[in-house]
Motif scaffolding. Structure first.
Motif, short mmCIF file in Angstrom:
data_model
loop_
_atom_site.label_atom_id
_atom_site.label_comp_id
_atom_site.label_asym_id
_atom_site.label_seq_id
_atom_site.Cartn_x
_atom_site.Cartn_y
_atom_site.Cartn_z
N GLU A 5 0.33 -1.56 0.28
CA GLU A 5 -0.08 -0.28 0.26
C GLU A 5 1.10 1.35 -0.37
O GLU A 5 0.47 2.40 -0.79
CB GLU A 5 -1.07 -0.40 1.47
CG GLU A 5 -1.58 -1.28 0.94
CD GLU A 5 -2.52 -1.06 1.96
OE1 GLU A 5 -3.87 -1.71 1.91
OE2 GLU A 5 -3.00 -0.80 3.52
N THR A 8 2.11 2.10 -3.45
CA THR A 8 0.13 2.16 -4.27
C THR A 8 0.68 3.32 -4.07
O THR A 8 0.50 4.81 -5.36
CB THR A 8 -0.59 1.05 -3.95
OG1 THR A 8 -0.60 0.28 -3.68
CG2 THR A 8 -1.90 1.70 -4.96
N TRP A 12 0.03 6.26 -6.66
CA TRP A 12 -1.04 7.69 -6.90
C TRP A 12 -1.18 8.62 -6.52
O TRP A 12 -0.98 9.50 -7.61
CB TRP A 12 -1.51 7.32 -5.54
CG TRP A 12 -3.16 7.76 -6.05
CD1 TRP A 12 -3.91 8.30 -5.56
CD2 TRP A 12 -4.44 6.56 -6.54
NE1 TRP A 12 -4.90 8.86 -6.17
CE2 TRP A 12 -5.41 7.66 -6.37
CE3 TRP A 12 -4.37 6.03 -7.27
CZ2 TRP A 12 -6.94 7.63 -7.01
CZ3 TRP A 12 -5.98 5.64 -7.31
CH2 TRP A 12 -6.79 7.40 -7.15
N VAL A 42 -6.57 0.30 -9.27
CA VAL A 42 -6.73 0.30 -7.43
C VAL A 42 -7.45 -0.73 -6.84
O VAL A 42 -8.37 -0.56 -7.76
CB VAL A 42 -6.59 1.09 -6.92
CG1 VAL A 42 -6.12 0.79 -5.17
CG2 VAL A 42 -5.12 2.12 -7.10
N HIS A 69 -3.68 -2.84 -8.50
CA HIS A 69 -3.01 -2.89 -7.22
C HIS A 69 -4.17 -3.43 -6.35
O HIS A 69 -5.22 -2.54 -5.63
CB HIS A 69 -2.30 -1.81 -6.73
CG HIS A 69 -1.01 -1.41 -7.51
ND1 HIS A 69 -0.15 -0.77 -6.91
CD2 HIS A 69 -0.68 -1.37 -8.98
CE1 HIS A 69 0.95 -0.91 -8.03
NE2 HIS A 69 0.41 -0.38 -8.87
N GLU A 70 -3.52 -4.80 -5.18
CA GLU A 70 -5.04 -4.45 -4.46
C GLU A 70 -4.36 -4.32 -3.29
O GLU A 70 -3.62 -3.99 -2.05
CB GLU A 70 -4.75 -6.16 -4.34
CG GLU A 70 -6.72 -6.98 -3.90
CD GLU A 70 -6.27 -8.38 -3.24
OE1 GLU A 70 -7.52 -8.33 -4.02
OE2 GLU A 70 -5.27 -8.70 -3.11
N VAL A 71 -5.90 -3.33 -2.50
CA VAL A 71 -4.85 -2.25 -1.29
C VAL A 71 -7.15 -2.62 -0.03
O VAL A 71 -7.70 -3.07 -0.57
CB VAL A 71 -5.16 -1.07 -1.66
CG1 VAL A 71 -4.24 -1.16 -1.99
CG2 VAL A 71 -6.63 -0.41 -1.92
N LEU A 76 -8.52 2.67 0.06
CA LEU A 76 -9.88 3.04 -1.15
C LEU A 76 -9.75 4.42 -0.69
O LEU A 76 -10.06 5.00 -1.45
CB LEU A 76 -9.74 1.75 -1.66
CG LEU A 76 -10.68 1.96 -2.60
CD1 LEU A 76 -9.65 2.12 -3.81
CD2 LEU A 76 -12.29 1.89 -3.09
#
Ligand SMILES: C[S@@+](CC[C@H](N)C(=O)[O-])C[C@H]1O[C@@H](n2cnc3c(N)ncnc32)[C@H](O)[C@@H]1O
Length: 249
Positions: A5, A8, A12, A42, A69-71, A76
């Motif tokens: 994260e 990410t 971002w 995301v 991207h997994e968060v 989010l």
């Protein structure tokens, strides 16, 4: 925040300035289909988004599986406070308008629109009908996130840009839509037309009226003062599509 994260978040933040926010599966899907340069995707659940793609849009499934991207959900929500019902958001580059492009379909001009949802609905119509561009005057940004949400990401299927005034338009006959005009049903709209619509509250300005080659009215019963802006665009484009060989079939 876990290390993934953190990475990410850095990506971002780097991509955000000037980027277009795509919130929701359909916006991401349409942007991909129409050639957007996606900077970052995301999601809170990659498997669920890929399953949604398998169900609704198999053409984008592999891309999402490879790049999203997994968060966590709170992460989010920090990125996009209003969240996303489908748990997926993305950032895309904002394309440069191509004003010199040869036109085979009308341009839609919205004079000083105020309602973001209306503008989004118009962009969506423009995409469906293959309109050359949606141009706006006034201070509203036609790429505002709520407009992109209203168009379901279909901004990338046409040209969307702001122009300084009705006097700064590309060449082509200007058809101004106004209840005082001639009946739309009796008019053939050429492919190079500029279809111009007034602002929601005050209608067509004197400056736009001056630019008109034709004033065109959509029929209404007496006592009804006007239609909604996006609805007016829909009826006018439908009328164009009835006679043009370039309209989608
Ligand atoms: C919500 S309407 C504006 C209403 C405004 N109060 C007025 O008096 O014109 C927004 C725009 O949609 C178009 N429109 C709405 N109804 C129309 C009709 N019956 N014929 C032609 N254009 C129409 C016009 O371009 C108008 O400026």
């Amino acid at each position: 925040m876990n290390p993934q994260e953190t990475q990410t978040l850095a990506l971002w933040r780097a991509a955000s300035p000037g980027a277009v926010l795509l919130d929701g599966f359909h916006a991401v899907k349409h942007a991909l289909r129409f050639g957007a340069e996606i900077e970052l995707v995301v999601t809170t659940d990659r498997a669920a988004v890929v399953a949604l793609a398998d169900e609704l849009a198999a053409d984008v499934g592999d891309y999402l599986e490879e790049t999203a991207h997994e968060v966590s959900e709170p992460f989010l929500r920090d990125l996009v406070p209003r969240g996303s019902p489908t748990g997926v958001v993305a950032l895309a580059g904002r394309p440069e308008p191509e004003p010199g492009r040869v036109r085979s379909a009308p341009i839609v001009l919205l004079e000083n629109p105020r309602n973001l949802g209306n503008v989004g609905a118009v962009v969506r119509l423009a995409a469906g009908f293959g309109v050359a561009a949606v141009l706006t005057t006034g201070d509203l940004d036609p790429w505002h996130p709520n407009v992109v949400r209203g168009s379901a990401g279909l901004h990338f299927a046409t040209t969307v840009a702001r122009v300084a005034s009705p006097h700064a338009l590309p060449a082509g006959p200007v058809f101004v839509l106004d209840p005082e005009g001639a009946d739309l049903r009796d008019i053939e709209i050429p492919d190079d037309a500029i279809l111009a619509f007034g602002t929601e509250r005050h209608g067509v300005s004197a400056a736009l009226r001056e630019r008109a080659d034709r004033l065109v009215a959509i029929p209404m019963r007496p006592k009804v003062s006007s239609y909604n802006l996006a609805t007016s665009v829909a009826m006018t484009l439908f009328r164009w599509s009835a006679t043009s060989a370039n309209a989608p079939t």
